[in-house]
Enzyme design. Structure first.
Site, PDB file in Angstrom:
ATOM      1  N   ASP A   8       0.857  -1.180   0.000  1.00  0.00           N
ATOM      2  CA  ASP A   8       0.000   0.000   0.000  1.00  0.00           C
ATOM      3  C   ASP A   8       0.900   1.240   0.000  1.00  0.00           C
ATOM      4  OD1 ASP A   8       0.882   0.275   2.612  1.00  0.00           O
ATOM      5  OD2 ASP A   8      -1.113   0.199   3.524  1.00  0.00           O
ATOM      6  N   HIS A   9       0.305   2.408   0.192  1.00  0.00           N
ATOM      7  CA  HIS A   9       1.085   3.652   0.127  1.00  0.00           C
ATOM      8  C   HIS A   9       2.211   3.671   1.170  1.00  0.00           C
ATOM      9  CE1 HIS A   9      -2.236   4.037   2.928  1.00  0.00           C
ATOM     10  NE2 HIS A   9      -1.547   4.955   3.582  1.00  0.00           N
ATOM     11  N   GLY A  69       2.734  -4.474   8.409  1.00  0.00           N
ATOM     12  CA  GLY A  69       2.680  -5.864   7.950  1.00  0.00           C
ATOM     13  C   GLY A  69       1.465  -6.601   8.477  1.00  0.00           C
ATOM     14  N   ASN A 100       6.598 -23.513   8.764  1.00  0.00           N
ATOM     15  CA  ASN A 100       5.210 -23.200   8.381  1.00  0.00           C
ATOM     16  C   ASN A 100       4.972 -23.221   6.877  1.00  0.00           C
ATOM     17  OD1 ASN A 100       5.996 -20.783  10.719  1.00  0.00           O
ATOM     18  ND2 ASN A 100       4.596 -22.444  11.267  1.00  0.00           N
ATOM     19  N   ARG A 110       6.930   0.696   8.506  1.00  0.00           N
ATOM     20  CA  ARG A 110       7.087   1.624   9.617  1.00  0.00           C
ATOM     21  C   ARG A 110       7.735   0.936  10.826  1.00  0.00           C
ATOM     22  NH1 ARG A 110       0.946   3.917   8.671  1.00  0.00           N
ATOM     23  NH2 ARG A 110       1.462   5.293   6.925  1.00  0.00           N
ATOM     24  N   ARG A 134       6.675 -33.993  10.813  1.00  0.00           N
ATOM     25  CA  ARG A 134       5.824 -33.278  11.761  1.00  0.00           C
ATOM     26  C   ARG A 134       5.435 -31.888  11.242  1.00  0.00           C
ATOM     27  NH1 ARG A 134      11.008 -32.746  13.853  1.00  0.00           N
ATOM     28  NH2 ARG A 134      11.611 -30.721  14.696  1.00  0.00           N
ATOM     29  N   HIS A 135       6.336 -31.273  10.514  1.00  0.00           N
ATOM     30  CA  HIS A 135       6.006 -29.952   9.977  1.00  0.00           C
ATOM     31  C   HIS A 135       4.986 -30.057   8.845  1.00  0.00           C
ATOM     32  CE1 HIS A 135       8.854 -28.133  12.597  1.00  0.00           C
ATOM     33  NE2 HIS A 135       9.883 -28.788  12.075  1.00  0.00           N
ATOM     34  N   ARG A 138       1.565 -30.661  10.443  1.00  0.00           N
ATOM     35  CA  ARG A 138       1.013 -29.443  11.052  1.00  0.00           C
ATOM     36  C   ARG A 138       0.524 -28.463   9.994  1.00  0.00           C
ATOM     37  NH1 ARG A 138       6.119 -29.494  15.199  1.00  0.00           N
ATOM     38  NH2 ARG A 138       5.254 -31.056  16.609  1.00  0.00           N
TER      39      ARG A 138
HETATM   40  C1  RB5 Z   1      -1.978   2.743   6.525  1.00  0.00           C
HETATM   41  O1  RB5 Z   1      -1.945   3.956   7.184  1.00  0.00           O
HETATM   42  C2  RB5 Z   1      -1.783   1.576   7.499  1.00  0.00           C
HETATM   43  O2  RB5 Z   1      -2.900   1.457   8.306  1.00  0.00           O
HETATM   44  C3  RB5 Z   1      -1.471   0.310   6.758  1.00  0.00           C
HETATM   45  O3  RB5 Z   1      -0.340   0.499   5.969  1.00  0.00           O
HETATM   46  C4  RB5 Z   1      -1.173  -0.918   7.600  1.00  0.00           C
HETATM   47  O4  RB5 Z   1      -0.184  -0.634   8.557  1.00  0.00           O
HETATM   48  C5  RB5 Z   1      -2.307  -1.641   8.147  1.00  0.00           C
HETATM   49  O5  RB5 Z   1      -2.133  -2.702   8.756  1.00  0.00           O
END
Ligand code: RB5
Length: 154
Positions: A8-9, A69, A100, A110, A134-135, A138
């Protein structure tokens, strides 16, 4: 190996940084967007990427990036066949593949800086799914929603 990438942005600048690095490493990148820092809704990108990833017939993994994330991982894991792991460092990223069989790495732009993100992606990409039974057992159980009550150790 095909790498599907989306952001996303909030994740766009990190996506571009990683895309440049991974292209130089020889990976084929399929970039589902976004292509600017204009506001975008992370579920839209996660749904686009996962739709293409589960239909891909060649070996492929995905990288999804938003602010934390978290949103990307929640959205991506809605689709059957997706095992998206939100990781902020290489140990978790490698174990997400080894234990996994994660097929998508989610990153928080961020949360991690570019160099830590690069190291985390490299750990994810160089690690394979463990051959240990086992993996596999699961991971098979991940597809069962409330239908399996037996528990085994191993
Ligand atoms: C966008 O501001 C923010 O909410 C998005 O990038 C994300 O962190 C959401 O989980």
């Amino acid at each position: 190996m095909i790498l599907y990438m989306g952001a996303d942005h909030a994740g766009y600048p990190l996506k571009e940084f990683l895309k440049s690095h991974l292209t130089q490493q020889g990976y084929e990148i399929q970039d589902v967007g976004v292509y600017s820092e204009d506001p975008a809704d992370y579920p839209d990108i996660a749904h686009q990427l996962t739709e293409r990833l589960v239909q891909e017939t060649r070996p492929a993994l995905g990288i999804l990036i938003c602010g934390t994330g978290i949103g990307m991982s929640i959205a991506a894991n809605k689709r059957a066949g997706v095992r998206a792991a939100n990781a902020s460092e290489p140990v978790s990223a490698a174990l997400a593949r080894e234990h996994n069989n994660a097929n998508i790495l989610c990153l928080g732009a961020r949360v991690v800086g570019p160099e830590l993100a690069r190291a985390t992606v490299e750990a994810f990409l160089r690690t394979g799914f463990s051959p240990e039974d086992r993996h596999h057992r699961r991971v098979q159980k991940l597809e069962l929603v409330g239908g399996e009550t037996t528990s085994r150790t191993g």
